[in-house]
Write a protein that holds these residues in place. Structure first.
Motif, PDB file in Angstrom:
ATOM      1  N   ARG A   1      -7.707   0.511   5.359  1.00  0.00           N
ATOM      2  CA  ARG A   1      -6.968  -0.746   5.479  1.00  0.00           C
ATOM      3  C   ARG A   1      -5.594  -0.516   6.083  1.00  0.00           C
ATOM      4  NH1 ARG A   1      -6.820  -5.446   7.315  1.00  0.00           N
ATOM      5  NH2 ARG A   1      -5.249  -6.799   6.370  1.00  0.00           N
TER       6      ARG A   1
ATOM      7  N   GLN B   1       2.185   2.209  -3.357  1.00  0.00           N
ATOM      8  CA  GLN B   1       1.145   2.808  -4.191  1.00  0.00           C
ATOM      9  C   GLN B   1       0.932   4.285  -3.859  1.00  0.00           C
ATOM     10  OE1 GLN B   1      -0.463   1.420  -6.791  1.00  0.00           O
ATOM     11  NE2 GLN B   1       0.862  -0.377  -6.510  1.00  0.00           N
TER      12      GLN B   1
ATOM     13  N   ARG C   1      -8.225   2.228   0.888  1.00  0.00           N
ATOM     14  CA  ARG C   1      -6.812   2.027   1.207  1.00  0.00           C
ATOM     15  C   ARG C   1      -6.433   2.658   2.549  1.00  0.00           C
ATOM     16  NH1 ARG C   1      -4.124   3.362  -3.439  1.00  0.00           N
ATOM     17  NH2 ARG C   1      -3.734   1.165  -3.894  1.00  0.00           N
TER      18      ARG C   1
ATOM     19  N   HIS D   1       0.835  -1.212   0.000  1.00  0.00           N
ATOM     20  CA  HIS D   1       0.000   0.000   0.000  1.00  0.00           C
ATOM     21  C   HIS D   1       0.870   1.262   0.000  1.00  0.00           C
ATOM     22  CE1 HIS D   1      -3.827  -2.000   0.362  1.00  0.00           C
ATOM     23  NE2 HIS D   1      -3.443  -2.651   1.439  1.00  0.00           N
TER      24      HIS D   1
END
Length: 447
Positions: free
Chosen positions: A318, A298, A315, A295
């Motif tokens: 999470r 990203q 995201r 993550h």
């Protein structure tokens, strides 16, 4: 109010006139005149109240119009202020910094609105990892493709753009030395706040906070402490080799993907040397850190908009869930160790034990009037433990894989390393003093 006073005065005067007329015997006239006067007085009072209500309504409407105008002015001012801040962030400040960097002799790409070089960086990185890796010593184009592209096109001392922020690349050894020796002047790069969930602790601290944590953590990496960790290294390696031997067929060879095994090896070593546990016990933490790393990659490839981390995207939610779960697991490990330390049952040979012992010693050494920076809180200890889990696992496993790749390409160097190990240790287990005699193997590590 003035109208009401005048009404009262007229009423009082008329009453006096009525009494005089009664005294003179004009009773019928007085009665009629009194009724007329009363009606006239009530009419005046009614007009007075209507006038007061009209004035009050007009004043209220004026106040409402003034409030609306004031609110409109405030909205316009806020919009202009926010617009100026955004313009300054996405264009004026980057262009000013670009001019300053070029005046200092640095070359680089021209700033592009908001995104900078992020789109080019993403494109070049995807192209680099889409093709098979070349088994050569020149791994820079594969590992850091856009940095390689920038240095190739703009020089060894150049700059690129991560969104509206310039990123300066320095390869001159003297300049690198100066920067590292003046860490109070050259601050660490500020990254997306969500990325700090993956890389917390000492790696992100500055100034006094960095000094405090470095002072407490430093004893864990003294040579005498590292000597005691050698048996843990040996146990982890022996277990991995045993699994490989069991996988070998009767012909004495088999095809083996070493990457998963080396990942498990480094994770197991960290678990044993840092927390006195095994990889199985810390497996969930490693899984969480691996997912969090994906993550983080990203979000680092996109422009960070201030405040975006608070938006409850999938995201963002999470990443915070992963962080909370990892912290809860580490808190449980730390609490068990603290209880064992209080009962005198805990060893301080691993990094966590050394860290807690050093932290406790620092806390006891600071009196009430002490000017020392003090000890770390439990939350700060958790952040350092997360860094322990992350820092050595992936980097070490990648290094081991690449070492094996190079040794497979040069069998004669592989044979020399094997002969040296057998000469120093024979069939015995490795011991710390013997490691200093491994000259060829040490050269591999330096390479």
């Amino acid at each position: 109010m003035m109208c009401f006073k005048e009404t009262v005065t007229i009423s009082c005067s008329c009453s006096c006139v009525a009494r005089k007329l009664r005294d003179l015997g004009c009773h019928e006239f007085v009665e009629g005149w009194s009724q007329s006067h009363l009606s006239y007085s009530l009419h005046i009072v009614s007009l007075s109240f209507q006038l007061a209500n009209s004035l009050s309504l007009s004043l209220s409407m004026e106040l409402n119009r003034f409030a609306a105008a004031a609110a409109a002015v405030v909205v316009v001012v806020v919009v202009i202020w926010l617009g100026w801040r955004v313009l300054n962030w996405v264009w004026l400040t980057p262009k000013k910094l670009e001019r300053c960097l070029r005046k200092q002799g640095l070359s680089g790409s021209s700033y592009r609105l908001l995104f900078g070089d992020l789109k080019d960086s993403t494109k070049i990185t995807k192209e680099a990892i889409s093709s098979p890796i070349s088994f050569s010593q020149d791994i820079v184009p594969r590992v850091v493709p856009y940095t390689h592209y920038s240095v190739t096109n703009y020089g060894k001392n150049s700059f690129t753009w991560i969104g509206p922020k310039p990123r300066v690349t320095i390869t001159d050894p003297e300049l690198v030395k100066e920067i590292l020796s003046k860490n109070f002047n050259f601050k660490k790069v500020k990254i997306n706040p969500l990325a700090r969930l993956l890389v917390p602790g000492l790696a992100t601290y500055e100034d006094e906070q960095w000094v405090k944590h470095r002072k407490i953590i430093n004893p864990a990496f003294h040579m005498e402490k590292l000597k005691h960790m050698l048996p843990a290294f040996d146990s982890s390696c022996s277990e991995m080799i045993s699994k490989w031997e069991n996988m070998v067929s009767m012909q004495g060879f088999c095809e083996l993907d070493v990457w998963p095994s080396l990942q498990t090896l480094t994770s197991d070593v960290i678990s044993r040397t840092a927390f006195g546990s095994s990889y199985e016990e810390g497996r969930r933490i490693f899984q969480l850190q691996a997912e969090l790393a994906e993550h983080t990659i990203q979000i680092l490839s996109s422009v960070y908009i201030p405040g975006w981390r608070f938006v409850p995207t999938k995201r963002n939610r999470r990443m915070k869930e992963i962080d909370n779960e990892a912290k809860a697991s580490l808190r449980a490990i730390i609490n068990r160790r603290l209880q064992a330390m209080k009962a005198g049952e805990s060893s301080n040979e691993d990094l966590l034990g050394i860290l807690l012992e050093s932290n406790l010693r620092e806390d006891q050494g600071n009196g009430i009037n002490s000017k020392s920076v003090g000890s770390m809180s439990i939350d700060e200890v958790i952040e350092e433990c997360k860094l322990f889990y992350l820092a050595g696992q992936e980097t070490t496993s990648v290094l081991l894989v690449w070492t094996m790749v190079l040794l497979s390409r040069y069998p004669h160097w592989q044979q020399r390393a094997r002969e040296e190990v057998l000469q120093v240790f024979g069939n015995n287990r490795p011991y710390f003093d013997g490691l200093n005699h491994l000259k060829v193997v040490s050269n591999y590590d330096f390479e």
